[in-house]
Motif scaffolding. Structure first.
Motif, mmCIF file in Angstrom:
data_model
loop_
_atom_site.group_PDB
_atom_site.id
_atom_site.type_symbol
_atom_site.label_atom_id
_atom_site.label_comp_id
_atom_site.label_asym_id
_atom_site.label_seq_id
_atom_site.Cartn_x
_atom_site.Cartn_y
_atom_site.Cartn_z
ATOM 1 N N SER A 14 -15.056 12.237 -3.771
ATOM 2 C CA SER A 14 -15.676 11.792 -5.015
ATOM 3 C C SER A 14 -14.793 10.765 -5.723
ATOM 4 N N MET A 15 -13.466 10.888 -5.592
ATOM 5 C CA MET A 15 -12.565 9.926 -6.225
ATOM 6 C C MET A 15 -12.720 8.545 -5.582
ATOM 7 N N ARG A 16 -12.740 8.496 -4.265
ATOM 8 C CA ARG A 16 -12.894 7.228 -3.556
ATOM 9 C C ARG A 16 -14.252 6.608 -3.874
ATOM 10 N N ARG A 17 -15.279 7.448 -3.871
ATOM 11 C CA ARG A 17 -16.627 6.966 -4.164
ATOM 12 C C ARG A 17 -16.713 6.426 -5.591
ATOM 13 N N ALA A 18 -16.131 7.134 -6.552
ATOM 14 C CA ALA A 18 -16.152 6.688 -7.947
ATOM 15 C C ALA A 18 -15.415 5.354 -8.100
ATOM 16 N N LEU A 19 -14.274 5.219 -7.428
ATOM 17 C CA LEU A 19 -13.522 3.973 -7.478
ATOM 18 C C LEU A 19 -14.332 2.832 -6.866
ATOM 19 N N ALA A 20 -14.946 3.081 -5.710
ATOM 20 C CA ALA A 20 -15.753 2.052 -5.052
ATOM 21 C C ALA A 20 -16.946 1.643 -5.914
ATOM 22 N N GLU A 21 -17.617 2.625 -6.523
ATOM 23 C CA GLU A 21 -18.776 2.300 -7.365
ATOM 24 C C GLU A 21 -18.352 1.532 -8.608
ATOM 25 N N ARG A 22 -17.217 1.867 -9.156
ATOM 26 C CA ARG A 22 -16.714 1.135 -10.335
ATOM 27 C C ARG A 22 -16.410 -0.317 -9.958
ATOM 28 N N LEU A 23 -15.763 -0.516 -8.805
ATOM 29 C CA LEU A 23 -15.459 -1.877 -8.354
ATOM 30 C C LEU A 23 -16.729 -2.649 -8.007
ATOM 31 N N ALA A 24 -17.756 -1.943 -7.513
ATOM 32 C CA ALA A 24 -19.018 -2.579 -7.135
ATOM 33 C C ALA A 24 -19.751 -3.164 -8.337
ATOM 34 N N GLU A 25 -19.392 -2.740 -9.535
ATOM 35 C CA GLU A 25 -19.999 -3.321 -10.734
ATOM 36 C C GLU A 25 -19.669 -4.801 -10.857
ATOM 37 N N LYS A 26 -18.546 -5.202 -10.255
ATOM 38 C CA LYS A 26 -18.095 -6.586 -10.374
ATOM 39 C C LYS A 26 -18.040 -7.321 -9.035
ATOM 40 N N ASP A 27 -17.662 -6.622 -7.957
ATOM 41 C CA ASP A 27 -17.427 -7.263 -6.667
ATOM 42 C C ASP A 27 -18.174 -6.533 -5.549
ATOM 43 N N PRO A 28 -18.460 -7.224 -4.438
ATOM 44 C CA PRO A 28 -19.062 -6.551 -3.283
ATOM 45 C C PRO A 28 -18.106 -5.499 -2.708
ATOM 46 N N ASP A 92 -18.094 -8.763 8.387
ATOM 47 C CA ASP A 92 -18.355 -10.163 8.027
ATOM 48 C C ASP A 92 -19.823 -10.388 7.675
ATOM 49 N N GLN A 93 -20.742 -9.632 8.288
ATOM 50 C CA GLN A 93 -22.166 -9.765 7.979
ATOM 51 C C GLN A 93 -22.495 -9.234 6.584
ATOM 52 N N MET A 94 -21.739 -8.237 6.122
ATOM 53 C CA MET A 94 -22.054 -7.601 4.838
ATOM 54 C C MET A 94 -21.335 -8.232 3.661
ATOM 55 N N LEU A 95 -20.225 -8.896 3.901
ATOM 56 C CA LEU A 95 -19.403 -9.423 2.808
ATOM 57 C C LEU A 95 -19.470 -10.945 2.744
ATOM 58 N N PRO A 96 -19.297 -11.502 1.542
ATOM 59 C CA PRO A 96 -19.312 -12.962 1.399
ATOM 60 C C PRO A 96 -18.188 -13.609 2.203
ATOM 61 N N ASN A 97 -18.474 -14.750 2.802
ATOM 62 C CA ASN A 97 -17.494 -15.446 3.651
ATOM 63 C C ASN A 97 -16.288 -15.965 2.886
ATOM 64 N N ASN A 98 -16.507 -16.449 1.681
ATOM 65 C CA ASN A 98 -15.440 -17.132 0.956
ATOM 66 C C ASN A 98 -14.637 -16.224 0.031
ATOM 67 N N ALA A 99 -14.971 -14.945 -0.041
ATOM 68 C CA ALA A 99 -14.282 -14.031 -0.960
ATOM 69 C C ALA A 99 -12.984 -13.520 -0.343
ATOM 70 N N ARG A 100 -11.987 -13.320 -1.200
ATOM 71 C CA ARG A 100 -10.757 -12.651 -0.748
ATOM 72 C C ARG A 100 -11.123 -11.219 -0.399
ATOM 73 N N ARG A 101 -10.622 -10.726 0.722
ATOM 74 C CA ARG A 101 -10.961 -9.379 1.182
ATOM 75 C C ARG A 101 -9.778 -8.436 0.974
ATOM 76 N N ILE A 102 -10.051 -7.334 0.272
ATOM 77 C CA ILE A 102 -9.057 -6.286 0.073
ATOM 78 C C ILE A 102 -9.538 -5.061 0.833
ATOM 79 N N VAL A 103 -8.718 -4.569 1.756
ATOM 80 C CA VAL A 103 -9.090 -3.405 2.557
ATOM 81 C C VAL A 103 -8.214 -2.235 2.151
ATOM 82 N N CYS A 104 -8.878 -1.110 1.797
ATOM 83 C CA CYS A 104 -8.186 0.110 1.375
ATOM 84 C C CYS A 104 -8.258 1.142 2.495
ATOM 85 N N TYR A 105 -7.111 1.523 3.005
ATOM 86 C CA TYR A 105 -7.012 2.526 4.056
ATOM 87 C C TYR A 105 -6.648 3.857 3.405
#
Length: 168
Positions: A14-28, A92-105
């Protein structure tokens, strides 16, 4: 900016999901859920059957990568590379080509992905100690994998000072 969250070997917390949904308000955002095993499925589901929009967010997704077994004798390295390339192509199909990509492991076993998914910044999202069982027993190989992951990522996000001390 676009964000990718790996769910490790479990459903998203739920913490990861909440963080992702909060970030989705602004970014893909893409939440990478448990993979679909070709050994367990009667047929290989299409890419779009393994993706669904994150509810309420037009450019964000829940995604399940297709996974071929990597422990086949003589084919392990090739299969691992093929799985990783497919994952990168589908991200790459789901995310914008020109956006900086941040990957959280979020799992030490994901260390082999770091730097290979086109990310500009890699983050270890430490929600709990993944190197111990619930009884406090060390999980063989996990501490070593976590040290490799920590040596590769750019940033670490911890939920507590106690966990940060364990990671140091």
């Amino acid at each position: 900016i676009s964000w990718v969250f790996f769910a490790g070997n479990a459903k998203p917390t739920s913490m990861r999901r909440a963080l992702a949904e909060r970030l989705a308000e602004k970014d893909p955002v893409v939440i990478v859920d448990l993979p679909v095993s070709v050994l367990r499925e009667a047929r290989n589901p299409s890419f779009w059957a393994r993706c669904k929009r994150l509810e309420g967010f037009e450019s964000s997704w829940h995604y399940r990568p297709l996974h071929y077994p990597e422990r086949l004798p003589g084919l392990g390295r090739t299969t691992k590379m093929m799985n990783r390339r497919r994952l990168q192509r589908e991200l790459d199909q789901m995310l914008p080509n020109n956006a900086r990509r941040i990957v959280c492991y979020d799992s030490p076993t994901q260390d082999h992905f770091v730097g290979k998914l086109g990310e500009d910044i890699s983050v270890y999202l430490a929600i709990d100690d993944k190197t111990l069982t619930v009884w406090g027993e060390p999980i063989p190989g996990e501490r070593e994998a976590e040290k490799r992951l920590l040596g590769k990522v750019d940033k670490v996000i911890c939920v507590s000072e106690t966990l940060a001390e364990v990671l140091m």
